[in-house]
Design a protein around this motif. Structure first.
Motif, mmCIF file in Angstrom:
data_model
loop_
_atom_site.group_PDB
_atom_site.id
_atom_site.type_symbol
_atom_site.label_atom_id
_atom_site.label_comp_id
_atom_site.label_asym_id
_atom_site.label_seq_id
_atom_site.Cartn_x
_atom_site.Cartn_y
_atom_site.Cartn_z
ATOM 1 N N SER A 71 0.829 -1.218 0.000
ATOM 2 C CA SER A 71 0.000 0.000 0.000
ATOM 3 C C SER A 71 0.862 1.266 0.000
ATOM 4 O O SER A 71 2.039 1.226 0.358
ATOM 5 C CB SER A 71 -0.925 0.000 1.219
ATOM 6 O OG SER A 71 -0.185 0.328 2.365
ATOM 7 N N ALA A 72 0.234 2.368 -0.400
ATOM 8 C CA ALA A 72 0.949 3.660 -0.400
ATOM 9 C C ALA A 72 1.160 4.107 1.042
ATOM 10 O O ALA A 72 0.485 3.633 1.958
ATOM 11 C CB ALA A 72 0.114 4.685 -1.156
ATOM 12 N N TRP A 73 2.098 5.018 1.234
ATOM 13 C CA TRP A 73 2.374 5.495 2.600
ATOM 14 C C TRP A 73 1.228 6.405 3.047
ATOM 15 O O TRP A 73 1.129 7.543 2.631
ATOM 16 C CB TRP A 73 3.707 6.241 2.658
ATOM 17 C CG TRP A 73 4.856 5.287 2.712
ATOM 18 C CD1 TRP A 73 5.610 4.866 1.667
ATOM 19 C CD2 TRP A 73 5.332 4.607 3.866
ATOM 20 N NE1 TRP A 73 6.545 3.948 2.085
ATOM 21 C CE2 TRP A 73 6.405 3.769 3.451
ATOM 22 C CE3 TRP A 73 4.985 4.592 5.227
ATOM 23 C CZ2 TRP A 73 7.111 2.959 4.322
ATOM 24 C CZ3 TRP A 73 5.700 3.781 6.086
ATOM 25 C CH2 TRP A 73 6.743 2.976 5.635
ATOM 26 N N ASN A 74 0.331 5.876 3.841
ATOM 27 C CA ASN A 74 -0.749 6.666 4.420
ATOM 28 C C ASN A 74 -0.601 6.642 5.943
ATOM 29 O O ASN A 74 0.326 6.037 6.478
ATOM 30 C CB ASN A 74 -2.117 6.129 3.975
ATOM 31 C CG ASN A 74 -2.216 4.635 4.272
ATOM 32 O OD1 ASN A 74 -1.573 4.138 5.187
ATOM 33 N ND2 ASN A 74 -3.005 3.925 3.478
ATOM 34 N N THR A 75 -1.530 7.274 6.656
ATOM 35 C CA THR A 75 -1.412 7.383 8.126
ATOM 36 C C THR A 75 -1.337 6.007 8.763
ATOM 37 O O THR A 75 -0.504 5.754 9.637
ATOM 38 C CB THR A 75 -2.641 8.135 8.694
ATOM 39 O OG1 THR A 75 -2.881 9.261 7.853
ATOM 40 C CG2 THR A 75 -2.384 8.597 10.110
ATOM 41 N N ASN A 76 -2.220 5.100 8.314
ATOM 42 C CA ASN A 76 -2.254 3.753 8.882
ATOM 43 C C ASN A 76 -0.898 3.064 8.738
ATOM 44 O O ASN A 76 -0.353 2.504 9.702
ATOM 45 C CB ASN A 76 -3.356 2.957 8.160
ATOM 46 C CG ASN A 76 -3.425 1.529 8.657
ATOM 47 O OD1 ASN A 76 -3.404 1.297 9.861
ATOM 48 N ND2 ASN A 76 -3.469 0.582 7.732
#
Ligand code: SF4
Ligand code: SF4
Length: 470
Positions: free
Chosen positions: A149-154
């Motif tokens: 996944s892309a670098w998100n908050t999670n």
């Protein structure tokens, strides 16, 4: 066919390269599925015992000393409360030889049982760090999704939490590890003392922490497959009678899907790939024994669970020998094992004798280099000697040297006895004075007694140089 199965099926070149490296030489990250089953439970209990021992051992003292200490910087080793110095190198070397033979014998009989159940690398990796990873990032599928996944908050929260916990665990392990080298008391003074006085100790803790963190966060199974010499020696240590984690191909093949079993008269393997998905080194045990297999038993549990579901007996993957699978032979005590055992017994007898007869005080007496003899008036000759003493006891020893013959004397430079500190080394110089009429040769062998108070603790012999007889 799922992506994982396809990836594994495409990887038919298991003989050409290790499972965690692709054709271009790039690392393939292993997302091992969480194992569940009786062997995983047993290994968990064993790992608890291991952790208790690992944490408790540095605190256990015997006769005021740690039970175990491996002080490499000071070349001082304490094993079962007995101190070993560089002077005991022979005993230490022999212990190492006996240990290596024990490992060879153990491996010939029980394969890589050590790797799966006792090796600290496997235990910390699978029972601490992998479990932390499952708790934070979820099982293999979730880990894979998170990684893609892309670098998100999670992702940022999960990854940074995982690495922070990994580093804290590594820091904790590094502290205990250091306590095996310098002892808990010295470690405690590093932790509680002023930073400026313990820069070396603190640097060691941080270096160890960084190494452990790098190994468990990134290097992982590569430590077993690429670095560990024991793993790489399996090819010569194992034979067809060694106990290994093995796939029973006689029972399992030809493999195939459950629905085709009846019509195609297939074996018990339903080709579900569960054994591969749980493998922390990314291999397919159905390809036979491979250097990457650390005998972690995850595939046994995974396959047993599948066998339960399809109503077939457990043990399609199990502990067995090659001969056990192929010829249904039971485990044998082979001639090779008997020879290793005999050799090991001989070494153990020698080692025990050396340990029992080992002295508490080791002394070396040498004539001072570059000096011949001194004339003492008309009737006496003297020689100057240096003495070095290692005291392996827990008490200071006031040591005196006496000539074990009546016609001469010893003059210790500085007067009194040489005080050798507990678990320390001491040195001094002394003259031996002999009457000229007692010297008949250029070299005379003379006995010297080492005394602690009035108690004689050793007798050494040394040469006394005198003038050549006219
Ligand atoms: S888990 Fe058992 S049944 Fe499934 S692929 Fe592996 S060996 Fe075959
Ligand atoms: S093949 Fe089985 S025993 Fe060997 S490392 Fe993989 S899961 Fe563990």
């Amino acid at each position: 066919m799922s992506t994982t199965e396809k990836e594994i099926r495409d990887e038919s070149s298991f003989r050409d390269r290790i499972a965690t490296v692709d054709a271009s030489g790039k690392r393939k990250w292993v997302f091992a599925q969480k194992p569940k089953g009786r062997f995983t439970n047993y290994r968990t209990y064993v790992s608890w015992f291991f952790f208790i021992v690992f944490i408790a051992l540095p605190f256990i003292k015997y006769n005021g000393r740690p039970l175990f200490l491996f002080n490499i910087p000071e070349a001082k080793f304490i094993i079962f409360g007995k101190v070993f110095w560089p002077q005991d190198f022979f005993i230490f070397g022999l212990t190492m030889v006996a240990f290596v033979i024990f490992i060879v014998l153990f491996t010939a009989a029980f394969g890589r049982l050590f790797c799966g159940w006792i090796c600290p690398q496997t235990i910390f990796m699978e029972m601490v760090f992998r479990k932390i990873e499952y708790a934070i990032e979820g099982d293999a599928t979730e880990q894979k999704l998170l990684s893609k996944s892309a670098w998100n908050t999670n992702k940022i929260i999960k990854k940074s939490t995982k690495h922070l916990v990994f580093f804290l665990m590594s820091f904790l392990i590094a502290n205990f590890f250091l306590s095996y080298i310098i002892g808990v008391d010295a470690l405690w003074s590093i932790i509680t003392g002023p930073v400026s006085e313990h820069l070396g100790g603190l640097a060691s803790i941080m270096i160890f922490s960084a190494v452990f963190y790098a190994v468990y966060a990134f290097f992982r199974e590569q430590a077993c497959t690429v670095v560990c010499p024991y793993g790489r020696l399996q090819g010569v240590l194992l034979d067809r009678n060694s106990l290994i984690v093995a796939y029973d191909y006689k029972r399992g093949e030809p493999r195939g899907k459950v629905k085709e079993k009846e019509s195609l008269h297939l074996g018990d393997c339903i080709d579900c790939f569960q054994c591969v998905k749980v493998c922390p080194t990314g291999i397919d045990i159905r390809n036979g024994t491979q250097l990457e297999c650390v005998n972690c038993t995850a595939c046994i549990d995974a396959c047993d669970n599948i066998m339960d579901k399809v109503g077939r007996p457990r043990g399609l993957i199990r502990y067995a020998s090659e001969n056990g699978i192929e010829n249904r032979e039971t485990l044998k005590y082979t001639t090779r094992m008997k020879l290793y055992t005999a050799l090991l017994l001989v070494l153990l007898v020698i080692l025990t004798t050396l340990l029992v007869t080992r002295k508490d005080v080791d002394a070396t007496i040498m004539r001072t280099p570059g000096m011949l003899y001194q004339e003492r008036g008309n009737d006496s000759i003297s020689n100057l000697y240096n003495i070095k003493v290692v005291n392996k006891t827990m008490a200071d020893i006031p040591l005196t040297v006496r000539l074990e013959r009546a016609d001469g004397k010893v003059e210790i430079i500085g007067g009194g006895p040489v005080i050798v500190k507990q678990e320390g080394q001491g040195s001094g110089s002394f003259f031996i004075v002999l009457p000229r009429k007692a010297i008949f040769d250029r070299k005379t062998l003379i006995p010297l007694g080492l005394y602690e108070g009035e108690k004689k603790i050793a007798v050494l012999k040394t040469n006394f140089l005198g003038p050549v007889a006219p």
